[in-house]
Structure formats: C-alpha cells, structure tokens
Scaffold this motif. Structure first.
Motif, mmCIF file in Angstrom:
data_model
loop_
_atom_site.group_PDB
_atom_site.id
_atom_site.type_symbol
_atom_site.label_atom_id
_atom_site.label_comp_id
_atom_site.label_asym_id
_atom_site.label_seq_id
_atom_site.Cartn_x
_atom_site.Cartn_y
_atom_site.Cartn_z
ATOM 1 N N VAL A 36 64.489 95.352 -56.577
ATOM 2 C CA VAL A 36 64.543 97.021 -56.351
ATOM 3 C C VAL A 36 64.796 97.820 -57.339
ATOM 4 N N ARG A 82 67.589 107.902 -52.212
ATOM 5 C CA ARG A 82 68.498 106.552 -51.729
ATOM 6 C C ARG A 82 68.418 106.131 -50.915
ATOM 7 N N LEU A 86 66.141 103.108 -49.280
ATOM 8 C CA LEU A 86 67.605 101.917 -48.150
ATOM 9 C C LEU A 86 67.114 102.000 -46.557
ATOM 10 N N THR A 118 71.093 99.320 -43.330
ATOM 11 C CA THR A 118 70.440 99.504 -44.863
ATOM 12 C C THR A 118 69.105 98.111 -44.742
ATOM 13 N N SER A 130 72.546 89.837 -50.589
ATOM 14 C CA SER A 130 72.324 91.201 -50.760
ATOM 15 C C SER A 130 73.093 91.541 -51.819
ATOM 16 N N HIS A 132 73.713 94.039 -54.830
ATOM 17 C CA HIS A 132 73.259 95.764 -55.235
ATOM 18 C C HIS A 132 74.197 95.924 -56.709
ATOM 19 N N TYR A 201 69.282 94.463 -55.318
ATOM 20 C CA TYR A 201 69.418 96.207 -55.242
ATOM 21 C C TYR A 201 69.949 96.697 -56.940
ATOM 22 N N ALA A 203 70.655 99.634 -59.066
ATOM 23 C CA ALA A 203 70.333 101.911 -59.368
ATOM 24 C C ALA A 203 70.960 101.976 -60.922
#
Length: 547
Positions: A36, A82, A86, A118, A130, A132, A201, A203
């Motif tokens: 994402v 956000r 999530l 999340t 996962s 970030h 993820y 961002a």
C-alpha cells in the motif's frame, strides 16, 4: 514395550502434523503480498493517468496493467485518513478526528480503543511480516501496532537534512530515504522470510509542504507552468475527459476562498511574489506569476521523484519474484492543499526555491489545478478535498487491464479488502463492526454496488453521500491555527446544507437543495444519526480492552 497400537497412533499423529505443516505452508504460499503506497497532499489530477502533465510513468504503468478508481474518497486530512486506512473504521469511531458533541481529548491527539487494531496487527497471527516506511501520524508506534520494522525517514521538518546540523548529510532526501527503507525491508524479507507473505506500507511525505525538491527534478518543470493555473486546469480537464476519468464540468475558481487557516504574518515573510487567493492569472503581476509558477514546478518535481522511487520499489518486487502476486494499491491521504505558512527552520528568501533553507507552500491557485476538476482543497469535504486517485494492480488475480472502476469507495475499505484476500477474519461481534467493505468483487469482477453511503466530517466541514446525492456544509475560511476552534466544535446542527446530484454535477456547481428539501432533511437526519452512532462506538475506548 509399546504396543503396536501406540506405535501406530504416534505414526498417525506424526503424519497428521506433517500433513498439517505442509498444508499450512501451502496456504501461506497461496496468500498474496500487499503493498500500500500513500502520497501526502496529492491532488486528484496530479498523476499522469488521471490527467496530469507530470511524468509518472511507473504509476501510469501500474494503472495500465490494472485498475483506476474514479470515485474513491479519503477523509480530507492526513491523520484521519491514515487511521481509517489502517483500521477499517471512520476516524471518529476510534477517536482519531474531532466531532461535534465529542468529549475533550477526542480527535487528532486521541488514542484508539484497544479493539481498533491495524492491518498489521491482524496479519501477524496469520504468518505475515509487516513493514512501515515513511510517515506514520497515527497514535502509538508502528512497531507497537503489528509492524516488524519501521522508519519514518525524518531528519528535519522538511525533505532535506536539517540546515542546523553540523554533520548534515547533503545527499539526504526524504522521498528517496523512504524508498530506500522499503527496499531494504523487502530485501531482508526475501533473504530471511521468503516462506512468509508480507504487508509493506509505504507512506511518502511528498508532495506535502514545504516544497522541497532536488535541483535536477525542478529543472525539468521550471518553465512548464508560466501560463498559470487557469490554463493548467483547462489542460488537465481536457485530458481527463479524453481518458474517460470524468464527465464533470470544470469547477469555477472561488476567488474568495484562500487557505483554510490564516497566517498573514507568516505569509508576509514570503515576499511580494506570494498571493493567497486563486485570482485569474492575468490579474497577477509578473513577479507573482513567476513565483507561483516556480512553486508549481517544485510540486511537480516532488511527484516526479516519488514516482521514480515507486519504480525502484516495484523493481525490487520483480527481482524477488513477488511482483505477480502482490496487490499494489496507490492513493492520496487528502486533496491538494491550499495551506500557506512558514514553519520548521524558517524561510530564507535569498535561497534557491525548493532548497532546504526555504519553506514554500503550493497555495490555493495551483492547488485548485491539482484538484481538477473539483472544488476546494484539503480540509474541506467538497470533492476537491476528499477525492483521491486509487490505482490497483495485481497481475495474478486482477484480470482487467487499464480499466476504470466507478464503484464508490473510501479508505475504510482498504483494511477489510486486505484481510479478505489474506483470509483473516476481522474483529468479533463484541466490538463495533468495521463499516469498511472489501473491494474484492470490484477488483476481480467489475463495478458493483458497495457503499450505500459515505459520511464525512473535519473541522466543521460535514458531508454525506448516498448514491449520487451529496449534502455538504463547509466553512469558507477559519482564523484559528491547528485544531478546531470553539465555534467549529460547537457548530449548530441546523447549519445550511447544499445538495448536489453527483451523477451530473460532481464539480458541485449547482446547488439543488431548494428543489429537494425533503432529501436534504432526510440526509441531514441520517448524518446526525451516524454521528451519534460513532460517538457511541468511540465511547468504548473508555472501557476495558476486549482483547
């Protein structure tokens, strides 16, 4: 001595465990990966495949190999979007944005209830890793919310290393650093956890202010925007119509609508080239035209660089043979921003525009162009503030290529979509149900009716969409900096609403409220009903955890 029966039982048990492990491994192998990517303050028309002149070949390529959504929404602001993305909940349900009638401590500084997990929290027990990279802006730390690795790539208030650091890194640029970390996570995953699926993820902070870009990127756009925002809006609108993205007319510029917050003293620091209203381009002085065109060139350069970095991440997926079975989603957290201010390490008017010593913001003129064909900007819940591109790409499962999807969707749909494809059940019935819905049928089959209604509220601005009808009430400007003013927080529920038929007027140019007072009344009542429901949901944050 053990009996043959015991030995047989043990053998059967060992065989069952082995088969179970093999099946688990097979199931894990069948579970897709997820990437994402979310941009910050990107306008609806800022990507090439949505009508832009900015070079975004990597995003355009993903769209050509997959889908483009034309009616996808965010929450009009960064941190609510956000949180919604999530968790699958409206931010007001989980105390991550303000709302009339909410208790103190509610809103952007609020802490989510324990049940508002999340995506990463849900995926971890299912065997996912996962990661970030980039902006967080959610309560808590990423690594305390299901993510195995995290890096916000922060060196200063801007995109370069701080000008005040003695050991300043002249090569640091935040957009590149965010991609570097994402690639490092994927490389480590391929080396150490290849038998597990992943959720990445990413961002990006771009193209959020301050307008900071690499000189070579700025140079490509330096003189591109000297014809102004009027011409750019017309140009993008024609391209959108040719692409089939929209049939809406081009909204008229609202010359009296400037930044959502007034910072006149800070704006004065930017000099005579700055202007805080989207006046007709011909009314600007030559100095103002050059200054504004340069700011748009930097905005474009930031998006161009972000696309380049996305290309590097996609290439990493290819190199680890994960590209075919990774669902990639790209969107923006809100519309382009009309905000104007000087923060961080200040603004040096003698420094090169876009460099570390400057602090420039796009402003309402070119923000209107970025949000073509829609009206208004970030923080408002008119279409310009809440409409986002959504690109979906997944070669293994999405058979469509270069197709449009007209299904109405919202960022609250991202979490249930990922959980659906991962085979993970959301929270139990003992907590408020996710309002978001899985986009799976839309991605795999085609347009289907998904969201009957979508609710909006941010800093006094409120809206509700039901089918093609939309009611909206929004402030023109606010004099308070950061957060809700007392007036906005206690805004009367009897405020005037406008009504638009988005099937023919998505640019929100023709208010038909006086023609359909019964629709306005019913939708206003429903807005309040949902507001009350969300307040009840959020109150569970005050109760013991249901975990």
């Amino acid at each position: 001595m053990r009996s043959s029966h015991s030995r047989n039982s043990i053998s059967i048990l060992v065989l069952a465990v082995s088969i179970g492990m093999m099946l688990a491994s097979h199931v894990s192998a069948q579970r897709p990966n997820f990437l994402v990517i979310i941009a910050d303050d990107l306008g609806y028309s800022d990507v090439g495949c949505y009508g832009s002149e900015i070079a975004t070949p990597n995003l355009d390529g993903l769209a050509a190999g997959g889908l483009k959504f034309t009616q996808f929404y965010n929450t009009a602001r960064c941190w609510p979007t956000r949180s919604a993305l999530l968790t699958g909940y409206y931010p007001q349900q989980i105390r991550r944005d303000g709302m009339p009638g909410a208790p103190s401590g509610f809103g952007g500084s609020g802490k989510r209830p324990a049940w508002a997990q999340t995506i990463a929290d849900y995926l971890r027990p299912a065997g996912y890793r996962s990661y970030h990279s980039g902006k967080w802006h959610v309560d808590g730390k990423p690594t305390d919310n299901g993510f195995d690795l995290s890096d916000e790539a922060t060196r200063s208030h801007g995109f370069f290393d701080s000008i005040k650091r003695e050991d300043r890194d002249p090569d640091f640029y935040r957009t590149t650093a965010t991609a570097d970390h994402a690639i490092e996570c994927l490389q480590q995953h391929a080396a150490e956890f290849a038998d597990q699926p992943f959720f990445q993820y990413v961002a990006f902070h771009a193209p959020h202010f301050p307008l900071h870009a690499l000189p070579e990127d700025i140079e490509r756009y330096r003189d591109r925007y000297v014809d102004g925002w009027d011409a750019l809006r017309e140009e993008r609108h024609k391209r959108q119509q040719a692409l089939g993205i929209t049939s809406a007319e081009l909204s008229k510029l609202e010359e009296d609508v400037g930044p959502p917050y007034a910072f006149p003293d800070q704006i004065a620091l930017l000099g005579p080239g700055e202007i805080n209203r989207p006046l007709p381009w011909g009314k600007l002085t030559q100095q103002q035209q050059r200054f504004q065109a340069t700011k748009m060139a930097i905005h474009a350069a930031m998006i161009d660089r972000m696309d380049q970095e996305i290309g590097r991440i996609v290439e990493q997926l290819r190199s680890m043979s994960a590209f075919e079975d990774t669902l990639i989603l790209f969107l923006s957290d809100n519309g382009a921003s009309a905000e104007m201010m000087v923060r961080g390490e200040g603004h040096d008017p003698s420094a090169a525009p876009g460099s570390a010593a400057t602090y420039l913001c796009l402003g309402p003129g070119f923000s209107s162009a970025a949000n073509t064909p829609f009206r208004r900007h970030k923080t408002w819940v008119h279409e310009g503030g809440i409409s986002t591109p959504l690109i979906a790409h997944w070669p293994k499962r999405i058979s469509a290529r270069n197709e449009l999807r007209w299904t109405i969707g919202h960022v609250i749909d991202i979490a249930p979509t990922i959980l659906d494809f991962a085979g993970v059940e959301p929270a139990s019935s003992s907590v408020p149900a996710m309002i978001g819905k899985s986009l799976a049928p839309v991605l795999l089959k085609g347009d289907v009716a998904l969201n009957d209604e979508i609710w909006f509220y941010h800093e006094g601005n409120r809206a509700l969409r039901q089918g093609d009808w939309k009611i909206v009430h929004g402030n023109v400007a606010r004099d308070f900096p950061w957060g809700r003013s007392k007036a906005a927080a206690n805004e009367t529920d009897q405020a005037e609403w406008s009504l638009y038929d988005l099937s023919t007027d998505r640019a929100e140019q023709n208010d038909v409220a006086s023609d359909h007072p019964e629709i306005v009344a019913a939708m206003q009542s429903r807005w309040l009903e949902l507001r009350d429901q969300f307040l009840r949901d959020s109150a569970s944050a005050l109760l013991p955890s249901t975990d």
